[in-house]
Design a protein around this motif. Structure first.
Motif, PDB file in Angstrom:
ATOM      1  N   ASP A 327     -13.559 -35.630  27.332  1.00 36.15           N
ATOM      2  CA  ASP A 327     -11.667 -35.905  28.098  1.00 36.15           C
ATOM      3  C   ASP A 327     -12.219 -36.042  28.901  1.00 36.15           C
ATOM      4  O   ASP A 327     -10.604 -36.391  29.756  1.00 36.15           O
ATOM      5  CB  ASP A 327     -11.977 -33.960  27.672  1.00 36.15           C
ATOM      6  CG  ASP A 327     -10.971 -34.220  26.129  1.00 36.15           C
ATOM      7  OD1 ASP A 327     -11.265 -35.396  25.568  1.00 36.15           O
ATOM      8  OD2 ASP A 327     -10.463 -32.622  26.220  1.00 36.15           O
ATOM      9  N   TYR A 524     -15.977 -20.311  23.803  1.00 35.63           N
ATOM     10  CA  TYR A 524     -15.598 -21.837  24.647  1.00 35.63           C
ATOM     11  C   TYR A 524     -17.426 -22.191  24.917  1.00 35.63           C
ATOM     12  O   TYR A 524     -17.411 -23.461  24.059  1.00 35.63           O
ATOM     13  CB  TYR A 524     -14.508 -21.320  25.783  1.00 35.63           C
ATOM     14  CG  TYR A 524     -14.433 -22.887  25.697  1.00 35.63           C
ATOM     15  CD1 TYR A 524     -14.168 -23.817  26.311  1.00 35.63           C
ATOM     16  CD2 TYR A 524     -15.360 -23.526  27.382  1.00 35.63           C
ATOM     17  CE1 TYR A 524     -13.795 -24.749  26.443  1.00 35.63           C
ATOM     18  CE2 TYR A 524     -15.167 -23.867  28.011  1.00 35.63           C
ATOM     19  CZ  TYR A 524     -14.131 -25.250  27.981  1.00 35.63           C
ATOM     20  OH  TYR A 524     -13.894 -26.479  28.426  1.00 35.63           O
ATOM     21  N   ASN A 539     -12.520 -32.393  19.066  1.00 37.64           N
ATOM     22  CA  ASN A 539     -12.828 -31.262  19.437  1.00 37.64           C
ATOM     23  C   ASN A 539     -12.491 -30.153  18.240  1.00 37.64           C
ATOM     24  O   ASN A 539     -11.223 -30.657  18.085  1.00 37.64           O
ATOM     25  CB  ASN A 539     -11.575 -31.351  20.099  1.00 37.64           C
ATOM     26  CG  ASN A 539     -12.214 -31.842  21.967  1.00 37.64           C
ATOM     27  OD1 ASN A 539     -12.732 -31.536  22.129  1.00 37.64           O
ATOM     28  ND2 ASN A 539     -11.496 -32.599  22.462  1.00 37.64           N
ATOM     29  N   LYS A 602      -9.064 -25.043  25.770  1.00 37.80           N
ATOM     30  CA  LYS A 602      -9.764 -25.407  27.518  1.00 37.80           C
ATOM     31  C   LYS A 602      -9.483 -24.361  28.096  1.00 37.80           C
ATOM     32  O   LYS A 602      -9.079 -23.505  28.436  1.00 37.80           O
ATOM     33  CB  LYS A 602      -8.081 -26.282  27.956  1.00 37.80           C
ATOM     34  CG  LYS A 602      -6.700 -25.836  27.641  1.00 37.80           C
ATOM     35  CD  LYS A 602      -5.381 -26.235  27.631  1.00 37.80           C
ATOM     36  CE  LYS A 602      -5.512 -26.877  29.214  1.00 37.80           C
ATOM     37  NZ  LYS A 602      -5.415 -26.100  30.224  1.00 37.80           N
ATOM     38  N   ASN A 604      -9.717 -23.567  31.757  1.00 38.08           N
ATOM     39  CA  ASN A 604      -8.302 -23.773  33.407  1.00 38.08           C
ATOM     40  C   ASN A 604      -8.994 -22.829  34.492  1.00 38.08           C
ATOM     41  O   ASN A 604      -9.556 -21.869  34.884  1.00 38.08           O
ATOM     42  CB  ASN A 604      -7.101 -22.823  33.147  1.00 38.08           C
ATOM     43  CG  ASN A 604      -5.934 -23.626  34.189  1.00 38.08           C
ATOM     44  OD1 ASN A 604      -6.291 -23.946  35.238  1.00 38.08           O
ATOM     45  ND2 ASN A 604      -5.267 -22.017  34.293  1.00 38.08           N
ATOM     46  N   GLU A 615      -4.745 -25.069  24.409  1.00 31.77           N
ATOM     47  CA  GLU A 615      -3.255 -26.583  23.857  1.00 31.77           C
ATOM     48  C   GLU A 615      -3.215 -26.902  22.848  1.00 31.77           C
ATOM     49  O   GLU A 615      -3.684 -27.174  21.781  1.00 31.77           O
ATOM     50  CB  GLU A 615      -4.687 -28.069  24.386  1.00 31.77           C
ATOM     51  CG  GLU A 615      -3.704 -28.394  24.760  1.00 31.77           C
ATOM     52  CD  GLU A 615      -4.892 -30.128  24.393  1.00 31.77           C
ATOM     53  OE1 GLU A 615      -4.013 -30.717  23.967  1.00 31.77           O
ATOM     54  OE2 GLU A 615      -5.427 -29.981  25.816  1.00 31.77           O
TER      55      GLU A 615
END
Length: 716
Positions: A327, A524, A539, A602, A604, A615
């Motif tokens: 990404d 994650y 993804n 995602k 952060n 997201e």
């Protein structure tokens, strides 16, 4: 009722029109696979969804370095000839010329071969055809120019497989040619001395999916090994391979996955000045020599601004990661390279990726940054105009046409492909978008949906088009302006042959259900085992049912920043998220409404704090807030008033289901069965159109009808 659609839409929120396709959950197989992968069932389900449901395949996917790669010399029939031609040219100082392409794949391929051949002492130069004036691929002008410059060997990268006449002209002039390409094979191959194209290999070959930069990498490394100098270039070649492969949206499986994974680890500490400058300008990471870069940046910015180069933003200096993700390239580095190919001079990118001077590299990276900023502005302006044209001219007939053909003057054809993709996301139909090159000619780009083959559609219009090409998902075309009405009609005919009304919504593929108490750093990190993600290995997309949007606001250029909450066993779990470019859907349904959400995860990083966020890709009303009603013995009828208009409504038996029918003052009937989200609207069933009953004004009118019917039941 239809007349109220626009006014209601402007007053009330509505949700994205989407098709949710949730993969079948194979619990037993996921548990069985876990005995081999040592991964939790949720991750094993992701592997199954991607086709890696056998233990051996799953093991290789999770550990791509274990993939046993055959020698490229054994796979590509003309590779040995190509290496020999280049080796002899280097030894005799015969001049070599590379003809590249103006997209990210073509430019990284060109830079890769330039760097490697120059390292080996070759006399080598390059040319890239003009996107604006010549279009894609090598041509006779370039061939004849190379000949006049004393070139002995021409090497194409990311093009050439269809260039029969130019290559034949090179042969007439006595020039040797090596074609390296990855595009589909034409019926007649060019008369080149050697052709390297993975599409010529058996479908079972692990090299079948490499992009143009992959073919260039194989050639460069094979030559390096023959010369005994592979160690000198292996890391830099791998970095350029990873950059080009991801930016070109090549499939990240097989050999691409193996090499890209290695390349992504090298990029953060790249020794290439151009890649250092590019990732610095994109704010992806900080370089070790941050102070020196700051000084160099300021000096270079001042120098460029004197020459009128604007839109240069100050680079960010975030944490330096151990490895980049696709990404980072796909959304941050790749667009800066591609912007040059779309509206700038490809020489900027070639110099960026071949220089060893940090000052020159930063200067070129800043030019990429400024060009990309201009490209974004151009895209936003064209998209805004395109939406206006669609909404005023084509939206009413879209269900009949089942395809969008939008042509306007003064649009830059270097960026209309991006706008076409955005229109596909918005309207869920195939999009053909074009602009006038002059009064008599149109040039355009096309993007499709899963059920619609762009290349087949262009072939269906063959007798009305000029040049065209592409594949299932995308393509390009040109046509005489006078043929536009005929092409529009022909495309609609083709669309009506392969598309049903239910296809005319964006498709959202969803991997698995995950409750918010499962969405954490551990999940994650487990997902990271699937990296690098991209084409053919997307993804993961999860969905969570029955959440409430407890906070939401518009940020930036039309994004919704939100917080969602889910109650599990009496405990509320909250998580933040972002929905990009969702201004049209603001505000999302607020409590007490509950919604199902679909999303990616995602990471952060802000002010030294790291958190996992969502997201958001899709939102729909939760099943508890959908339309469920029952039929009791006999029809229940009543009247009600909505928006100062009187309607008649009733619940009737329809097969084994209950059906709600609402008649408007114009005698149009809206009929929807219990639990369904698609209803029929019209004077009669045979000619009725299908409508999404969760969109305004239908949803609000239905709720008013059900409320009125409930009152009648209570009174009786």
């Amino acid at each position: 009722m239809l007349d109220e659609l626009k006014s209601e839409s402007s007053r009330r929120h509505h949700l994205p029109l989407q098709r949710w396709q949730i993969y079948p959950q194979k619990t037993e197989l996921a548990q069985k696979l876990g005995q081999v992968t040592n991964m939790p069932p949720l991750i094993n389900q992701l592997l199954i969804n991607r086709g890696f449901d056998l233990p051996d395949a799953a093991e290789i996917f999770l550990n791509p370095q274990s993939l046993n790669l055959p020698e490229p010399l054994e796979e590509f029939p003309d590779l040995a000839i190509s290496v020999e031609l280049l080796q002899n040219a280097i030894a005799t100082q015969e001049k070599i010329a590379i003809c590249g392409d103006y997209d990210a794949d073509g430019m990284t391929s060109t830079a890769l071969l330039l760097r490697s051949l120059r390292t080996f002492g070759a006399d080598v130069d390059y040319a890239i055809p003009s996107r604006m004036h010549e279009g894609y691929g090598i041509n006779k002008r370039i061939i004849e120019e190379f000949d006049s410059e004393g070139v002995g060997i021409i090497l194409t990268v990311d093009n050439g497989i269809s260039a029969f006449e130019p290559i034949a002209r090179a042969k007439e002039l006595g020039l040797k040619t090596i074609i390296t390409d990855h595009h589909d094979i034409p019926q007649k191959l060019p008369p080149a001395d050697a052709i390297l194209n993975p599409k010529l290999l058996p479908e079972s070959s692990v090299y079948r999916g490499v992009a143009g930069v992959g073919v260039a990498y194989i050639l460069a490394m094979s030559l390096a090994e023959k010369l005994g100098r592979a160690d000198e270039i292996s890391d830099t070649m791998l970095e350029l391979f990873a950059l080009g492969t991801i930016a070109d949206l090549a499939p990240l499986v097989g050999v691409n996955r193996t090499w890209v994974k290695r390349g992504l680890r090298l990029l953060p500490k790249s020794q290439l000045a151009g890649i250092q400058a590019l990732i610095q300008m994109a704010g992806v990471q900080a370089l070790s020599s941050q102070g020196a870069v700051n000084t160099e940046f300021r000096n270079t910015k001042i120098r460029l601004e004197k020459f009128g180069v604007k839109n240069i933003s100050t680079p960010n200096f975030p944490q330096n990661p151990k490895s980049l993700k696709p990404d980072d390239i796909g959304f941050r580095l790749g667009p800066r390279i591609n912007a040059i190919g779309r509206i700038g001079d490809p020489q900027i990118v070639i110099e960026l990726l071949t220089t060893d001077d940090l000052g020159i590299a930063l200067e070129r990276a800043m030019q990429c940054e400024a060009t990309n900023a201009s490209r974004r502005e151009m895209c936003e302006e064209i998209e805004k105009k395109a939406i206006e044209v669609v909404e005023t001219e084509y939206l009413v007939s879209l269900k009949e046409d089942r395809v969008l053909v939008v042509v306007q003057p003064d649009w830059h054809h270097g960026v209309i492909g991006i706008v076409a993709s955005r229109l596909v996301e918005r309207y869920g139909v195939p999009v053909f978008i074009g602009t006038y090159e002059d009064d008599n000619h149109i040039r355009g780009s096309a993007r499709g949906i899963p059920e619609f083959n762009i290349f087949d559609a262009l072939q269906y219009c063959d007798d009305y088009l000029g040049k065209y090409g592409g594949h299932k998902a995308a393509g390009g075309f040109s046509l005489p302006a006078e043929n536009l009405p005929a092409v529009r009609q022909r495309l609609s005919e083709f669309a009506n042959q392969c598309l049903e009304l239910q296809h005319l919504k964006p498709l959202l593929k969803i991997d698995a259900l995950a409750n918010l108490n499962e969405v954490n750093r551990e999940l994650y990190q487990q997902i990271n085992a699937l990296e690098p993600c991209g084409i053919d290995n997307p993804n993961p997309v999860f969905w969570t049912p029955k959440v409430q949007v407890v906070e939401q606001q518009i940020v930036g250029k039309g994004h919704i920043k939100l917080t969602v909450a889910q109650t599990i066993d009496g405990q509320q779990h909250k998580i933040k998220g972002i929905a990009w470019r969702w201004r049209d859907y603001f505000p999302l349904p607020k409590p007490p409404y509950k919604v199902d959400i679909a999303y990616k995860l995602k990471e952060n990083n802000f002010n030294g704090n790291t958190s996992i966020e969502l997201e958001v890709l899709g939102v729909r009303l939760a099943s508890s807030d959908r339309l469920f009603f029952t039929y009791k013995d006999k029809p229940v009828r009543t009247t009600f008033v909505y928006s100062s208009r009187q309607y008649i409504c009733g619940i009737y038996q329809k097969g084994s289901s209950a059906e709600l029918r609402i008649k408007s003052p114009e005698n149009k009937v809206l009929a929807v069965q219990s639990g369904h989200n698609i209803g029929l609207l019209g004077i009669n069933r045979e000619q009725a159109q299908k409508v999404d009953v969760f969109q305004p004004p239908y949803y609000n009118i239905i709720q008013a009808a059900l409320k009125a019917l409930e009152s009648v039941k209570r009174e009786s």
